[in-house]
Scaffold this motif. Sequence first.
Motif, PDB file in Angstrom:
ATOM      1  N   ASN A   1       0.687  -1.075  -0.151  1.00 23.26           N
ATOM      2  CA  ASN A   1      -0.052  -0.031  -0.045  1.00 23.26           C
ATOM      3  C   ASN A   1       0.841   1.231  -0.165  1.00 23.26           C
ATOM      4  OD1 ASN A   1      -2.571  -1.265  -0.022  1.00 23.26           O
ATOM      5  ND2 ASN A   1      -2.173  -1.627   2.219  1.00 23.26           N
ATOM      6  N   ARG A   2       2.172   1.145   0.403  1.00 27.32           N
ATOM      7  CA  ARG A   2       2.889   2.245   0.386  1.00 27.32           C
ATOM      8  C   ARG A   2       4.119   1.827  -0.382  1.00 27.32           C
ATOM      9  NH1 ARG A   2       4.147   2.834   6.604  1.00 27.32           N
ATOM     10  NH2 ARG A   2       3.787   0.709   6.318  1.00 27.32           N
ATOM     11  N   PRO A   3       4.109   1.900  -1.731  1.00 22.96           N
ATOM     12  CA  PRO A   3       5.261   1.627  -2.450  1.00 22.96           C
ATOM     13  C   PRO A   3       6.442   2.588  -2.338  1.00 22.96           C
ATOM     14  CG  PRO A   3       3.737   2.820  -3.765  1.00 22.96           C
ATOM     15  CD  PRO A   3       3.164   2.407  -2.576  1.00 22.96           C
ATOM     16  N   GLU A   4       6.376   3.992  -2.019  1.00 25.05           N
ATOM     17  CA  GLU A   4       7.297   4.796  -1.630  1.00 25.05           C
ATOM     18  C   GLU A   4       8.332   4.272  -0.507  1.00 25.05           C
ATOM     19  OE1 GLU A   4       3.851   6.036   1.201  1.00 25.05           O
ATOM     20  OE2 GLU A   4       4.249   5.441  -0.869  1.00 25.05           O
ATOM     21  N   ILE A   5       7.942   3.208   0.334  1.00 23.45           N
ATOM     22  CA  ILE A   5       8.636   2.759   1.587  1.00 23.45           C
ATOM     23  C   ILE A   5       8.914   1.484   1.006  1.00 23.45           C
ATOM     24  CG2 ILE A   5       8.669   1.971   3.858  1.00 23.45           C
ATOM     25  CD1 ILE A   5       6.807   4.413   4.507  1.00 23.45           C
ATOM     26  N   PHE A   6       7.897   0.436   0.647  1.00 23.90           N
ATOM     27  CA  PHE A   6       8.110  -0.881   0.338  1.00 23.90           C
ATOM     28  C   PHE A   6       8.299  -0.877  -1.151  1.00 23.90           C
ATOM     29  CE2 PHE A   6       6.206  -0.928   4.482  1.00 23.90           C
ATOM     30  CZ  PHE A   6       7.029  -1.799   4.997  1.00 23.90           C
ATOM     31  N   ASN A   7       9.468  -0.509  -1.903  1.00 20.77           N
ATOM     32  CA  ASN A   7       9.514  -0.653  -3.053  1.00 20.77           C
ATOM     33  C   ASN A   7      10.004  -1.847  -3.803  1.00 20.77           C
ATOM     34  OD1 ASN A   7      12.269  -0.198  -2.700  1.00 20.77           O
ATOM     35  ND2 ASN A   7      11.911   2.044  -2.887  1.00 20.77           N
ATOM     36  N   GLU A   8      10.416  -2.876  -2.888  1.00 24.89           N
ATOM     37  CA  GLU A   8      11.081  -4.169  -3.386  1.00 24.89           C
ATOM     38  C   GLU A   8      10.602  -5.250  -2.400  1.00 24.89           C
ATOM     39  OE1 GLU A   8      15.124  -4.861  -2.247  1.00 24.89           O
ATOM     40  OE2 GLU A   8      15.583  -2.752  -2.225  1.00 24.89           O
ATOM     41  N   ALA A   9      10.124  -5.022  -1.234  1.00 23.71           N
ATOM     42  CA  ALA A   9       9.700  -5.944  -0.389  1.00 23.71           C
ATOM     43  C   ALA A   9       8.245  -6.106  -0.007  1.00 23.71           C
ATOM     44  CB  ALA A   9      10.644  -5.891   0.964  1.00 23.71           C
TER      45      ALA A   9
END
Length: 365
Positions: free
Chosen positions: A245-253
Amino acid sequence: MADHNPLLVTRRNFLLTGATALASTLTLPDVLAKAGQKKSLGVALVGLGYYSTDLLAPALQLTKNCHLAGIVTGTPEKARVWKEKYGLEDKNIYNYQNFDSIKGNPDIDIVYVVLPPSMHREFVIRAARAGKHVFCEKPMALTSKDCEDMIRACKEANVALAIGYRCQHDPNTREVLSIAKEQKLGKVKLISVAASYTESRKGHWKMQKSVGGGSMYDMGVYALQGARLAAGEEPVSVTAQSVVNRPEIFNEADEMMMFQLKFPSGAIASCMGGHGANANYLKVSYEKGTLFMEPFSAYKGNKGSSTLGAIDYPIENQQARQMDEDALAIMEKKPLLVPGEEGLRDIRIVEAIYKAVKTGGSVKL
């Protein structure tokens, strides 16, 4: 809960009688000392992050069968602080380069690996080759192959390998396991379990997939453990969905992992491990009743109830209990409560969960 498992006892009394008819009750450490053996095993913590600093080191001030004897860190300033705080000797302070020289140090009996998961294999194997018993934090490793290598290395070196599943040492969790294993409420039918908190630290290793980041490796393993222990059997297949939901933080995991397990008996588990919501509960429906725990895998205060009554067994410190029981098992040369094989079982399922996410289908185990 009355639990007679010897691994759940941290102190034992022995009645000794002699020719003088003098009887005295001594603790295991006293008996070992009289026999010329160590009464407390020295532990070296490898990696001085939050878990070592805020939880394991304080817990080692409460243990009876083991104690903080050394550290391994790549940060000289941390070494200085720990030396002053805990009175550590210079000869028991190592860095990652000279770690192997720990082999000749009689002060260190156990190496506790508390590093990012991608580093577990290397340091468990290095510790084993140095002749030291090993405690390894969860998740055990990134792959089942790594786990197998770690288990093999410890067996070849004739040293113990315990995985840091602290909850399995918690009497509240033991009650859940007992209800399932003994079918006190009949067969398990349905399990719902969640282990999640909100993680927002940008750049933290938990967001880096290559080093073992992602919610499944971190919190998902707690949910997986909860489901497996509550079922009292091993799953036969899995489906899964990864949510970010937060790709700016979780962009690979993965930020949230939803997964479903099917068991041989027909029981089904709906599980969630996450870094994007706050939830920690275990709910189980049996043939003859229910169980609910909230929290079920916290550092303290795990409690709940079942149709049989309250599940609320106070425990002073999970980590101290875990390390004391594992150290006692090593001293008594008895089986560990949570050996490497248990960590391997989880990682095999974790691999299947990621495969199920990728394929979008069910993966057999």
